[in-house]
Design a protein around this motif. Structure first.
Motif, PDB file in Angstrom:
ATOM      1  N   GLU A 281       0.601   6.933  13.052  1.00 17.42           N
ATOM      2  CA  GLU A 281      -0.315   8.018  13.630  1.00 17.42           C
ATOM      3  C   GLU A 281      -0.788   8.493  12.351  1.00 17.42           C
ATOM      4  O   GLU A 281      -2.229   8.679  12.307  1.00 17.42           O
ATOM      5  N   ALA A 282      -0.224   9.150  11.469  1.00 19.49           N
ATOM      6  CA  ALA A 282      -0.938   9.717  10.178  1.00 19.49           C
ATOM      7  C   ALA A 282      -1.786   8.491   9.233  1.00 19.49           C
ATOM      8  O   ALA A 282      -2.958   9.416   8.897  1.00 19.49           O
ATOM      9  N   GLU A 283      -0.799   7.506   9.420  1.00 16.33           N
ATOM     10  CA  GLU A 283      -2.415   6.724   8.437  1.00 16.33           C
ATOM     11  C   GLU A 283      -3.340   6.405   9.256  1.00 16.33           C
ATOM     12  O   GLU A 283      -4.357   6.133   8.717  1.00 16.33           O
ATOM     13  N   ALA A 284      -3.641   6.497  10.338  1.00 14.78           N
ATOM     14  CA  ALA A 284      -4.713   6.266  11.222  1.00 14.78           C
ATOM     15  C   ALA A 284      -5.268   7.256  11.082  1.00 14.78           C
ATOM     16  O   ALA A 284      -6.236   7.126  12.067  1.00 14.78           O
ATOM     17  N   GLY A 285      -5.003   8.768  10.334  1.00 16.39           N
ATOM     18  CA  GLY A 285      -5.426   9.872  10.981  1.00 16.39           C
ATOM     19  C   GLY A 285      -5.360  10.434  12.010  1.00 16.39           C
ATOM     20  O   GLY A 285      -6.213  11.779  12.541  1.00 16.39           O
ATOM     21  N   TRP A 286      -4.761  10.305  13.177  1.00 13.35           N
ATOM     22  CA  TRP A 286      -4.405  10.874  14.183  1.00 13.35           C
ATOM     23  C   TRP A 286      -3.679  12.836  13.828  1.00 13.35           C
ATOM     24  O   TRP A 286      -2.840  12.006  12.648  1.00 13.35           O
TER      25      TRP A 286
ATOM     26  N   ASN B 257      -3.260   4.369   1.475  1.00 17.11           N
ATOM     27  CA  ASN B 257      -3.745   4.392   2.897  1.00 17.11           C
ATOM     28  C   ASN B 257      -3.889   3.066   3.204  1.00 17.11           C
ATOM     29  O   ASN B 257      -4.751   2.557   2.508  1.00 17.11           O
ATOM     30  N   PRO B 258      -2.189   2.715   4.280  1.00 16.37           N
ATOM     31  CA  PRO B 258      -3.087   1.196   4.451  1.00 16.37           C
ATOM     32  C   PRO B 258      -3.687   0.989   5.207  1.00 16.37           C
ATOM     33  O   PRO B 258      -5.027  -0.030   5.390  1.00 16.37           O
ATOM     34  N   VAL B 259      -4.590   1.951   5.665  1.00 13.41           N
ATOM     35  CA  VAL B 259      -6.106   1.642   6.871  1.00 13.41           C
ATOM     36  C   VAL B 259      -6.747   1.127   5.961  1.00 13.41           C
ATOM     37  O   VAL B 259      -7.722   0.448   5.682  1.00 13.41           O
ATOM     38  N   SER B 260      -7.264   1.597   4.951  1.00 12.67           N
ATOM     39  CA  SER B 260      -8.079   2.501   3.071  1.00 12.67           C
ATOM     40  C   SER B 260      -8.139   0.811   2.923  1.00 12.67           C
ATOM     41  O   SER B 260      -8.930  -0.037   2.787  1.00 12.67           O
ATOM     42  N   ALA B 261      -6.678   0.136   2.492  1.00 14.37           N
ATOM     43  CA  ALA B 261      -6.318  -0.529   1.759  1.00 14.37           C
ATOM     44  C   ALA B 261      -6.570  -2.022   2.751  1.00 14.37           C
ATOM     45  O   ALA B 261      -7.507  -3.245   2.614  1.00 14.37           O
TER      46      ALA B 261
ATOM     47  N   SER C  70       0.807  -1.130  -0.251  1.00 14.90           N
ATOM     48  CA  SER C  70       0.019  -0.238   0.120  1.00 14.90           C
ATOM     49  C   SER C  70       0.712   0.997   0.046  1.00 14.90           C
ATOM     50  O   SER C  70       0.625   1.673  -0.539  1.00 14.90           O
ATOM     51  N   ARG C  71       2.024   1.523   1.317  1.00 13.02           N
ATOM     52  CA  ARG C  71       2.448   1.711   1.349  1.00 13.02           C
ATOM     53  C   ARG C  71       3.482   2.727  -0.851  1.00 13.02           C
ATOM     54  O   ARG C  71       3.855   3.582  -0.840  1.00 13.02           O
ATOM     55  N   ALA C  72       4.050   1.809  -0.872  1.00 11.44           N
ATOM     56  CA  ALA C  72       4.709   2.102  -2.042  1.00 11.44           C
ATOM     57  C   ALA C  72       3.935   2.741  -3.373  1.00 11.44           C
ATOM     58  O   ALA C  72       4.788   3.036  -4.132  1.00 11.44           O
ATOM     59  N   TYR C  73       2.537   2.489  -3.316  1.00  5.83           N
ATOM     60  CA  TYR C  73       1.442   2.279  -4.721  1.00  5.83           C
ATOM     61  C   TYR C  73       1.355   3.578  -3.757  1.00  5.83           C
ATOM     62  O   TYR C  73       0.083   4.302  -4.525  1.00  5.83           O
TER      63      TYR C  73
END
Length: 243
Positions: free
Chosen positions: A188-193, A59-63, A53-56
């Motif tokens: 934290e950023a990926e989680a939306g914090w 957002n990993p959480v959405s994935a 997810s990060r490579a492309y």
């Protein structure tokens, strides 16, 4: 809970339809043998999805939310204050205590250093303790079938499987992403914090509460160090007897 290989392949085709397996591995930094083994077993690790997810630029959480086991992630929820504070390291808490009491000759408070990024050395255990009402571990054990001692062993090692992290959040009634941040699977950023969420939570702690929390952390650290020293002494005695 590892993700079904067929669901993973459908997801991968959706974000990288023209990429070969070699391309995906090269871009994401995953070994080809690792991915091949996971596909053969029919179970793909969550870390694999996160890395790809990060490579492309996804957002990993959405994935992860696109997979049934992690569908709860599709409904984001802000972290509680206690969760945010749990992700502040012990050294940062101690610095905060000293910073509040330090005043320069001009009457100004000492400069506030930035917080270390999450997770930290005891982030998983601290997170669970922060949301535990006293019965949380029993509810998680009943819901997942994981024995309490095995659950506690993961916390002591400062790790928590994604499946247990989600189950813990659900049992505690908090947002689903907190445990994934505490275990280091996502940021934290990926989680939306918000970028300053932890600092804001720290600033909101009264002096007495901050000092008590820092003291509790130091006491827990002292117990851990004593246990490690005892284990090392026992190991040394064994080697002496063998030698």
């Amino acid at each position: 809970m590892p993700l079904p290989a067929k669901a993973f392949q459908r997801w991968l085709h959706g974000i990288a339809p023209d990429a070969s397996t070699a391309d995906v591995c090269r871009v994401s930094g995953i070994k080809r043998t690792t991915l091949a083994q996971q596909l053969v077993r029919g179970k793909v690790a969550e870390t694999t999805v996160v890395s790809i997810s990060r490579a492309y630029g996804v957002n990993p959480v959405s994935a992860l939310a696109g997979f049934e086991a992690y569908s709860l992630l599709a409904v984001p929820a802000p972290p509680t204050r206690c969760e945010l504070v749990s992700q502040i390291s012990t050294p940062d808490l101690l610095r905060a205590v000293l910073s509040r009491s330090a005043v320069d000759p001009a009457g100004r408070s000492a400069e506030r250093p930035p917080l270390s990024p999450a997770p930290h050395a005891t982030s998983v255990k601290n997170w669970v303790e922060a949301i535990d009402d006293g019965e949380l571990r029993h509810r998680v054990s009943a819901a997942t079938g994981v024995a309490p001692q095995n659950y506690s062993a993961q916390l002591t090692a400062n790790r928590l499987s994604p499946e247990l992290a989600i189950a813990t959040s659900l049992a505690a009634g908090v947002g689903p992403a907190g445990g994934l941040v505490a275990s280091g699977l996502i940021t934290e950023a990926e989680a939306g914090w918000p970028p300053d969420a932890r600092q804001t939570a720290l600033d909101g702690l009264p002096d007495g509460e901050l000092t008590t929390l820092a003291g509790d952390r130091l006491q827990a650290l002292g117990k851990t160090l004593k246990r490690q020293e005892h284990d090392q002494e026992q190991t040394n005695k064994i080697w002496e007897n063998l030698g």
